[in-house]
Structure formats: C-alpha cells, structure tokens
Design a protein around this motif. Structure first.
Motif, PDB file in Angstrom:
ATOM      1  N   SER A  26       0.801  -1.222   0.000  1.00 52.54           N
ATOM      2  CA  SER A  26       0.000   0.000   0.000  1.00 52.54           C
ATOM      3  C   SER A  26       0.835   1.274   0.000  1.00 52.54           C
ATOM      4  O   SER A  26       0.297   2.358  -0.222  1.00 52.54           O
ATOM      5  CB  SER A  26      -0.957   0.008   1.200  1.00 52.54           C
ATOM      6  OG  SER A  26      -0.243  -0.049   2.424  1.00 52.54           O
ATOM      7  N   SER A  27       2.127   1.170   0.246  1.00 52.45           N
ATOM      8  CA  SER A  27       2.971   2.368   0.268  1.00 52.45           C
ATOM      9  C   SER A  27       4.434   1.974   0.181  1.00 52.45           C
ATOM     10  O   SER A  27       4.782   0.794   0.229  1.00 52.45           O
ATOM     11  CB  SER A  27       2.734   3.168   1.559  1.00 52.45           C
ATOM     12  OG  SER A  27       3.153   2.421   2.689  1.00 52.45           O
ATOM     13  N   ARG A  49      -3.242  -3.913   4.204  1.00 49.94           N
ATOM     14  CA  ARG A  49      -4.452  -3.633   4.981  1.00 49.94           C
ATOM     15  C   ARG A  49      -5.200  -2.401   4.478  1.00 49.94           C
ATOM     16  O   ARG A  49      -6.413  -2.325   4.599  1.00 49.94           O
ATOM     17  CB  ARG A  49      -4.091  -3.457   6.456  1.00 49.94           C
ATOM     18  CG  ARG A  49      -3.618  -4.730   7.139  1.00 49.94           C
ATOM     19  CD  ARG A  49      -3.235  -4.475   8.579  1.00 49.94           C
ATOM     20  NE  ARG A  49      -2.114  -3.541   8.661  1.00 49.94           N
ATOM     21  CZ  ARG A  49      -1.658  -3.031   9.803  1.00 49.94           C
ATOM     22  NH1 ARG A  49      -2.243  -3.333  10.938  1.00 49.94           N
ATOM     23  NH2 ARG A  49      -0.627  -2.206   9.799  1.00 49.94           N
ATOM     24  N   ARG A  50      -4.489  -1.427   3.916  1.00 52.31           N
ATOM     25  CA  ARG A  50      -5.116  -0.155   3.545  1.00 52.31           C
ATOM     26  C   ARG A  50      -5.708  -0.235   2.142  1.00 52.31           C
ATOM     27  O   ARG A  50      -5.020  -0.051   1.140  1.00 52.31           O
ATOM     28  CB  ARG A  50      -4.104   0.976   3.670  1.00 52.31           C
ATOM     29  CG  ARG A  50      -3.686   1.221   5.114  1.00 52.31           C
ATOM     30  CD  ARG A  50      -2.651   2.322   5.242  1.00 52.31           C
ATOM     31  NE  ARG A  50      -1.351   1.915   4.737  1.00 52.31           N
ATOM     32  CZ  ARG A  50      -0.240   2.638   4.882  1.00 52.31           C
ATOM     33  NH1 ARG A  50      -0.287   3.793   5.522  1.00 52.31           N
ATOM     34  NH2 ARG A  50       0.904   2.204   4.416  1.00 52.31           N
ATOM     35  N   ASP A  52      -7.774   1.723   0.533  1.00 53.04           N
ATOM     36  CA  ASP A  52      -7.785   2.949  -0.267  1.00 53.04           C
ATOM     37  C   ASP A  52      -6.457   3.163  -0.970  1.00 53.04           C
ATOM     38  O   ASP A  52      -6.407   3.546  -2.150  1.00 53.04           O
ATOM     39  CB  ASP A  52      -8.129   4.150   0.613  1.00 53.04           C
ATOM     40  CG  ASP A  52      -7.200   4.315   1.813  1.00 53.04           C
ATOM     41  OD1 ASP A  52      -6.590   3.310   2.243  1.00 53.04           O
ATOM     42  OD2 ASP A  52      -7.074   5.458   2.317  1.00 53.04           O
ATOM     43  N   ARG A  53      -5.363   2.883  -0.267  1.00 52.16           N
ATOM     44  CA  ARG A  53      -4.030   3.018  -0.882  1.00 52.16           C
ATOM     45  C   ARG A  53      -3.856   1.990  -2.005  1.00 52.16           C
ATOM     46  O   ARG A  53      -3.259   2.296  -3.038  1.00 52.16           O
ATOM     47  CB  ARG A  53      -2.949   2.813   0.173  1.00 52.16           C
ATOM     48  CG  ARG A  53      -2.906   3.883   1.256  1.00 52.16           C
ATOM     49  CD  ARG A  53      -2.171   5.124   0.784  1.00 52.16           C
ATOM     50  NE  ARG A  53      -1.856   6.027   1.884  1.00 52.16           N
ATOM     51  CZ  ARG A  53      -0.728   6.002   2.571  1.00 52.16           C
ATOM     52  NH1 ARG A  53       0.201   5.108   2.295  1.00 52.16           N
ATOM     53  NH2 ARG A  53      -0.520   6.859   3.546  1.00 52.16           N
ATOM     54  N   PRO A  68      -7.080  -6.306  -0.754  1.00 51.25           N
ATOM     55  CA  PRO A  68      -6.892  -5.917   0.647  1.00 51.25           C
ATOM     56  C   PRO A  68      -6.943  -7.115   1.585  1.00 51.25           C
ATOM     57  O   PRO A  68      -7.703  -8.065   1.371  1.00 51.25           O
ATOM     58  CB  PRO A  68      -8.080  -4.969   0.905  1.00 51.25           C
ATOM     59  CG  PRO A  68      -8.517  -4.523  -0.447  1.00 51.25           C
ATOM     60  CD  PRO A  68      -8.261  -5.679  -1.362  1.00 51.25           C
ATOM     61  N   ASP A  70      -5.108  -8.607   5.720  1.00 54.54           N
ATOM     62  CA  ASP A  70      -4.097  -8.564   6.780  1.00 54.54           C
ATOM     63  C   ASP A  70      -3.411  -9.921   6.820  1.00 54.54           C
ATOM     64  O   ASP A  70      -4.013 -10.911   7.227  1.00 54.54           O
ATOM     65  CB  ASP A  70      -4.776  -8.260   8.114  1.00 54.54           C
ATOM     66  CG  ASP A  70      -3.795  -8.165   9.274  1.00 54.54           C
ATOM     67  OD1 ASP A  70      -2.587  -8.391   9.061  1.00 54.54           O
ATOM     68  OD2 ASP A  70      -4.241  -7.881  10.401  1.00 54.54           O
ATOM     69  N   GLU A 203       8.129   5.158   5.088  1.00 58.71           N
ATOM     70  CA  GLU A 203       7.284   5.526   6.222  1.00 58.71           C
ATOM     71  C   GLU A 203       7.923   5.081   7.539  1.00 58.71           C
ATOM     72  O   GLU A 203       7.860   5.773   8.551  1.00 58.71           O
ATOM     73  CB  GLU A 203       5.902   4.883   6.080  1.00 58.71           C
ATOM     74  CG  GLU A 203       4.995   5.567   5.079  1.00 58.71           C
ATOM     75  CD  GLU A 203       3.586   5.024   5.137  1.00 58.71           C
ATOM     76  OE1 GLU A 203       3.004   5.006   6.237  1.00 58.71           O
ATOM     77  OE2 GLU A 203       3.061   4.615   4.083  1.00 58.71           O
TER      78      GLU A 203
END
Length: 262
Positions: A26-27, A49-50, A52-53, A68, A70, A203
């Motif tokens: 996601s990032s 998990r994210r 939207d990302r 998506p 976990d 991050e």
C-alpha cells in the motif's frame, strides 16, 4: 523456459506470463515493487491492509490487482491465497512471492515488552512463512516459483543505537527461514532468496531521516556517504525474482551502500 540453457539478455529479466504477489504494497517500497514487477510484464496481486491506498496503486497500472487483507490474520491469508489462485483471476498459481509487509517497534530493549516482540515476530516472520507455505502448497506443481523475503541489514548486523531488538530478531529469523526453505524446496524447483536493504527513506524510517543527528549517523557510517534511493533496490529485486538468477537460492543480497562491509 529451460533455465539450464542460455537465454537472450532481454528475456532474462522479463516477467511476461508470470503472476506475482506483493505484500505490504500500500505504500513505500511495497508499492514500488508492485509497479516494478508490473512494468516488467507480470500480473501483480498487491495486498495490504489499507484498501484505499491499494485502490490508488491499482489505478496506476492495469496489471495490478488490489487485494486488501491482513497477512497476520489466518482467515485473511486463506482468502488471499484462494483469490490469488482462483477462477476470478484466471491464474492457477502465484509464480513470484515478495514478502515485503512488516512493522517496527521500540528502539530500546528496556522499552520493548515481550508482547511487542511477539507481535513483531508474528507479522514480520510467521505471517510471511505461513503465506508462502500456503501458496507453494496451493500450486499443482511449484517448480519455477521464486520467493523473495524482504529482510534488512539489521538481520545481519547490529543497528544500535537505531534498530530494535524485536525488529532485528524478526529480520534475522526471516533470513534463517530463507535458507531453510531454499534447502527444503530446492529440489522441487522453488527458489527462495532474501533482499536486505540498508537505510532507505520510507514511512518506517521517516523519523530517522527527519532528525539531523540520526540522518548524519547514516551518512557517516555508510561507505557511499548517503542513504539509498528507492530505485536502487529495483534491479536487485528484479534479479532475484526473474530467470536472471535461476542458479541463485538461499542467498541474502544486501543493498546497503557498503554498510555491512565495514
């Protein structure tokens, strides 16, 4: 492709016709890895998990399928394996697994409770093992699969005063897992390697590079005098997942500007 025979250079790094799954997508590095593999020709399942990302990532390349979930949840892992290898995708197996998902913890052992360490081991090590095992077992024939575990130089050397006992333990465990799975699955045609990045902006390291003292500490202790740039992991990952590294398994490739050679 007959990996025992010479191949044209252009085909050695091509991932056309292959399916990849990238966790923690996601990032940061995970998102970059997903885009890299898609650009190299793979169909990529990006999970994190994210949601939207992941949706944003999926809009950047048509070969990326957001999924998506976990990976620390057994139910989510089963769903990820089922959906990544089911009729909905049209793929019968995942050819490339990039275990990138991870978390960090407190830096000082005095501030890191045993439960904190258990959580780190669960996410960074156990979940990666369980997902990889399930994907290999889900394949009718796993021959030709390539697994890359994203470890860290902190699994090889101490990062004190910046590091964390639980984090370092999880990454050292991931390196041990890499070697053991390579040994167990090598005769089945499954390659398992680890990528060990040095200090890269992300991050997770945002606080380190925002502090002038810790950022200077990285510069002083890295042979090339600077942290890594995102793109400087691209070719290392592409090498490990592609036919270019067909005779490479059980290895740890450190991309660290010379940090571990001190």
């Amino acid at each position: 492709m007959d990996l025992t025979a010479p191949q044209p250079p252009a085909e050695l790094f091509s991932l056309k016709g292959r399916t990849a799954l990238v966790t923690g997508a996601s990032s940061g590095l995970g998102a970059r890895f997903a885009l890299l593999l898609a650009e190299a020709g793979a169909d990529v399942v990006a999970t994190a998990r994210r949601a939207d990302r992941l949706a944003e990532l999926g809009r950047l390349h048509p070969a990326i399928t957001p999924l998506p979930g976990d990976i620390d949840s057994p139910d989510d892992r089963r769903r990820i394996v089922t959906e990544a290898t089911g009729e909905a995708t049209g793929w019968d197996r995942v050819d490339i697994v990039v275990n990138n998902a991870g978390m960090s913890g407190p830096l000082r052992a005095e501030e890191e409770e045993p439960d904190d360490v258990l959580r780190l081991l669960s996410v960074n090590l156990v979940a990666a093992y369980a997902l990889t095992r399930d994907l290999v077992m889900a394949a009718d024939s796993p021959s030709g699969m390539s697994v890359v575990n994203v470890a860290s130089i902190l699994g090889l050397v101490s990062g004190a005063p910046v590091g964390g006992a639980g984090y370092a333990s999880s990454k050292a465990g991931l390196i041990g897992l890499t070697r053991e799975l390579a040994g167990q699955w090598g005769r089945r045609g499954v390659r398992v390697n680890a990528l060990a990045p040095g200090w890269f902006p992300s991050e997770m390291t945002a606080g380190l590079f925002a502090d002038e003292r810790s950022a200077g500490w990285v510069d002083r202790n890295t042979m090339v005098g600077r942290p890594g740039a995102d793109h400087e992991l691209d070719t290392a990952l592409l090498f490990l997942v592609s036919p270019a590294s067909s005779y490479c398994t059980g290895q740890v490739l450190a991309v660290d500007g010379g940090w571990t050679a001190r």
